[in-house]
Design a protein around this motif. Structure first.
Motif, PDB file in Angstrom:
ATOM      1  N   TYR A  37      47.477  49.059  80.446  1.00  0.00           N
ATOM      2  CA  TYR A  37      46.701  49.422  81.616  1.00  0.00           C
ATOM      3  C   TYR A  37      45.368  48.690  81.535  1.00  0.00           C
ATOM      4  O   TYR A  37      44.985  48.182  80.481  1.00  0.00           O
ATOM      5  CB  TYR A  37      46.432  50.933  81.644  1.00  0.00           C
ATOM      6  N   GLN A  39      41.129  48.934  83.227  1.00  0.00           N
ATOM      7  CA  GLN A  39      40.146  49.651  84.032  1.00  0.00           C
ATOM      8  C   GLN A  39      38.882  48.816  84.143  1.00  0.00           C
ATOM      9  O   GLN A  39      38.231  48.526  83.138  1.00  0.00           O
ATOM     10  CB  GLN A  39      39.835  51.016  83.423  1.00  0.00           C
ATOM     11  N   ARG A  45      41.915  53.530  86.359  1.00  0.00           N
ATOM     12  CA  ARG A  45      42.779  52.814  85.429  1.00  0.00           C
ATOM     13  C   ARG A  45      44.066  52.433  86.158  1.00  0.00           C
ATOM     14  O   ARG A  45      44.670  53.260  86.842  1.00  0.00           O
ATOM     15  CB  ARG A  45      43.079  53.701  84.220  1.00  0.00           C
ATOM     16  N   LEU A  47      47.935  50.352  86.116  1.00  0.00           N
ATOM     17  CA  LEU A  47      49.036  49.852  85.306  1.00  0.00           C
ATOM     18  C   LEU A  47      49.128  48.336  85.428  1.00  0.00           C
ATOM     19  O   LEU A  47      49.107  47.801  86.539  1.00  0.00           O
ATOM     20  CB  LEU A  47      50.342  50.497  85.748  1.00  0.00           C
TER      21      LEU A  47
END
Length: 115
Positions: A37, A39, A45, A47
């Motif tokens: 993932y 962010q 966040r 995938l």
């Protein structure tokens, strides 16, 4: 749960490449799904890619053709090879394991892509 440690992040110019590693503290052979993932600041966040224990992979549309996820069960490691990096790929990248619904996260590794 499993302890995960990511590495391989850093600063790279646009168009460059990086390979992220996620090392597990124990065997990942039986872990059904491993994932990456990311962010970015101010964002949720998201995938990036998943890989099953059988080697089936899936990718987010925004990385199709540029990133490759792989796993080495003998080394308890999952990789994310990233090519043709863009400034919008700048984020903290996290490794996730999903073992029968039990989720474990790594601490993350920062990737910064300069234009």
């Amino acid at each position: 749960q499993v302890q995960l440690v990511e590495s391989g992040g850093g600063l790279v110019q646009a168009g460059g490449s990086l390979r992220l590693s996620c090392v597990a503290a124990r065997s990942i052979f039986s872990i059904a799904v491993m994932a990456w993932y990311r962010q970015a600041p101010g964002n949720q966040r998201a995938l990036v890619a998943t890989i099953t224990s059988g080697g089936t992979t899936k990718y987010a549309d925004f990385v199709q053709g540029r990133f490759t996820i792989s796993r080495d069960n003998a080394e308890n490691t999952v990789y994310l090879q990233m090519y043709s990096l863009k400034p919008e790929d700048t984020a903290v990248y996290y490794c996730l394991s999903n073992e029968h619904g039990s989720l474990s996260w790594g601490q993350g590794t920062q990737v910064t892509v300069s234009s």
